[in-house]
Enzyme design. Structure first.
Site, short mmCIF file in Angstrom:
data_model
loop_
_atom_site.label_atom_id
_atom_site.label_comp_id
_atom_site.label_asym_id
_atom_site.label_seq_id
_atom_site.Cartn_x
_atom_site.Cartn_y
_atom_site.Cartn_z
N HIS A 1 -14.87 -2.25 1.72
CA HIS A 1 -16.07 -2.62 0.97
C HIS A 1 -16.25 -4.13 1.07
O HIS A 1 -15.39 -4.89 0.63
CB HIS A 1 -15.93 -2.20 -0.49
CG HIS A 1 -17.08 -2.62 -1.36
ND1 HIS A 1 -18.36 -2.18 -1.16
CD2 HIS A 1 -17.13 -3.47 -2.42
CE1 HIS A 1 -19.16 -2.72 -2.07
NE2 HIS A 1 -18.44 -3.51 -2.84
N LYS B 1 -15.13 -7.83 -5.90
CA LYS B 1 -15.58 -6.72 -6.74
C LYS B 1 -17.09 -6.57 -6.68
O LYS B 1 -17.82 -7.53 -6.39
CB LYS B 1 -15.11 -6.93 -8.17
CG LYS B 1 -13.60 -6.85 -8.36
CD LYS B 1 -13.22 -7.00 -9.82
CE LYS B 1 -11.70 -6.89 -10.00
NZ LYS B 1 -11.31 -7.06 -11.43
N SER B 2 -17.56 -5.38 -6.98
CA SER B 2 -18.98 -5.10 -6.99
C SER B 2 -19.70 -6.01 -7.98
O SER B 2 -19.26 -6.17 -9.12
CB SER B 2 -19.22 -3.64 -7.35
OG SER B 2 -20.59 -3.32 -7.31
N GLY B 3 -20.80 -6.62 -7.53
CA GLY B 3 -21.59 -7.47 -8.39
C GLY B 3 -21.19 -8.93 -8.40
O GLY B 3 -21.80 -9.75 -9.09
N VAL B 4 -20.18 -9.32 -7.60
CA VAL B 4 -19.71 -10.70 -7.60
C VAL B 4 -20.63 -11.62 -6.81
O VAL B 4 -20.58 -12.84 -6.95
CB VAL B 4 -18.26 -10.78 -7.06
CG1 VAL B 4 -18.24 -10.66 -5.55
CG2 VAL B 4 -17.57 -12.06 -7.53
N GLY B 5 -21.49 -11.03 -5.95
CA GLY B 5 -22.47 -11.85 -5.21
C GLY B 5 -22.28 -11.86 -3.71
O GLY B 5 -22.75 -12.78 -3.04
N SER C 1 -23.55 -9.77 -1.28
CA SER C 1 -24.79 -9.57 -0.51
C SER C 1 -25.73 -10.76 -0.65
O SER C 1 -26.40 -11.15 0.31
CB SER C 1 -25.48 -8.28 -0.98
OG SER C 1 -24.67 -7.15 -0.72
N ASP D 1 -22.03 -3.98 2.58
CA ASP D 1 -21.51 -2.93 1.71
C ASP D 1 -20.31 -2.19 2.31
O ASP D 1 -19.24 -2.18 1.72
CB ASP D 1 -22.60 -1.92 1.33
CG ASP D 1 -22.15 -1.00 0.21
OD1 ASP D 1 -21.68 -1.53 -0.82
OD2 ASP D 1 -22.25 0.22 0.35
N GLU E 1 -28.48 -4.93 0.71
CA GLU E 1 -28.89 -4.53 -0.63
C GLU E 1 -28.78 -5.72 -1.58
O GLU E 1 -27.71 -6.28 -1.77
CB GLU E 1 -28.01 -3.39 -1.15
CG GLU E 1 -28.40 -2.93 -2.55
CD GLU E 1 -27.31 -2.13 -3.24
OE1 GLU E 1 -27.48 -1.83 -4.43
OE2 GLU E 1 -26.28 -1.85 -2.60
N ARG F 1 -5.96 -26.48 -3.96
CA ARG F 1 -6.87 -27.63 -3.91
C ARG F 1 -6.66 -28.46 -2.64
O ARG F 1 -7.44 -29.37 -2.36
CB ARG F 1 -6.68 -28.51 -5.14
CG ARG F 1 -6.97 -27.76 -6.44
CD ARG F 1 -6.90 -28.65 -7.65
NE ARG F 1 -7.94 -29.68 -7.64
CZ ARG F 1 -8.11 -30.56 -8.63
NH1 ARG F 1 -7.31 -30.52 -9.69
NH2 ARG F 1 -9.06 -31.47 -8.55
#
Length: 307
Positions: A138, A154-158, A160, A177, A202, A243
């Site tokens: 994924h 993770k899904s929704g982290v940005g 796409s 995706d 998406e 860093r």
């Protein structure tokens, strides 16, 4: 397990099917090819029957010198229950005994006009590519300045949205995706998109967009070697992040170790620019220019001079 059917080979190399048509759906499960020279001499103790059998000028000329009985016996033994198929090269005439045996055991016999060594090389490359170990992850795969960057998180982290910004900056989308990955050799893994979602991206709140339609054919590509993994994760206040960039984290995909960089995500950080620069810095490191190492050496030199 990945497999290729004999009919796939016939279509790929435009082979002439001579006999054994009932066996065109036989599977090929190994990329190795056999040139049965010892078998033609009568030694079948270690006959690799599961391989595609390739008969060239040498094997056929030897068979023509055999007695009729020996020739029929040995060509018949080539046609086992697990032999995918037999290919004749150089457009040579197919022995009648082989045609008879292939029809009896439903082993396809095909013919190619190409030279044996050239055809063997092309067929091996084709089978290795098709039978290579595969997996799916994924994430998003983007070609940035020639570096294949796999963006995970993770899904929704940005992921796409970051890919969209990279495409706007002139880079090329490979997959969004779901990234299908195949291992071509011990150090090379190649990612591509499933056919159903190829060129699609998406964006939450916007929906599905076609990158090739919006940005042109130059904004996409079908596959790319994966050189680096960018793992996006939400910023954790108490976590210590690298860093300097001296330590190189690795991630194992199938059997290949790939460089991994963890990028914390929080408002105000331009992820597209960070990933773009990370790809350029990766290229520099492979060319022998390591800014972090140079800084560390200079710092050590300054400290040493003051002591």
């Amino acid at each position: 397990m990945a497999k290729v059917l004999i009919k796939d080979v016939i279509e790929e190399f435009d082979l002439e099917l001579i006999s054994g048509e009932e066996g065109v759906n036989r599977p090929i499960t190994v990329s190795d090819i056999s040139r049965p020279g010892l078998e033609m001499a009568g030694y079948f103790n270690y006959y690799p029957a599961e391989r595609v059998q390739l008969l060239g000028k040498t094997e056929l000329s030897f068979a023509s010198r055999l007695s009729s009985g020996d020739r029929k016996s040995r060509l018949t033994q080539l046609c086992s229950d697990i032999t995918p198929g037999i290919i004749i090269t150089r457009d040579k005439e197919v022995p009648a005994e082989l045609i008879e045996a292939s029809e009896q055991y439903s082993v396809p016999v095909m013919r190619s006009k190409q030279k044996t060594s050239l055809f063997s090389s092309r067929l091996t490359n084709f089978l290795e590519r098709k039978l290579a170990p595969t997996t799916a992850v994924h994430g998003v795969l983007v070609d940035i300045y020639g570096v294949g960057v796999l963006i995970t998180g993770k899904s929704g982290v940005g992921k796409s949205e970051t890919a969209l910004e990279l495409v706007k900056r002139g880079h090329r989308l490979v997959a969004d995706d779901c990234v299908e990955i195949r291992q071509e050799d011990e150090t090379t893994i190649v990612g591509s998109s499933p056919e159903l979602i190829e060129h699609l991206l998406e964006i939450r709140g916007l929906g599905i967009i076609n990158v090739m339609t919006l940005f042109g054919a130059g904004a996409v590509r079908s596959f790319k070697k994966i050189s680096i993994v960018m793992s996006l994760e939400l910023w954790e206040q108490n976590k210590q992040y690298d860093r300097l960039g001296l330590e190189e984290e690795k991630m194992k995909i199938i059997d290949t170790e790939v460089t991994k960089i963890t990028i914390p995500v929080r408002p105000g950080r331009n992820l597209a620019v960070i990933i773009e620069v990370a790809a350029m810095n990766f290229r520099l490191k492979r060319m022998g220019v390591n800014a972090a190492q140079q800084f560390t050496n200079k710092l050590a030199s300054v400290i040493s001079d003051k002591e």
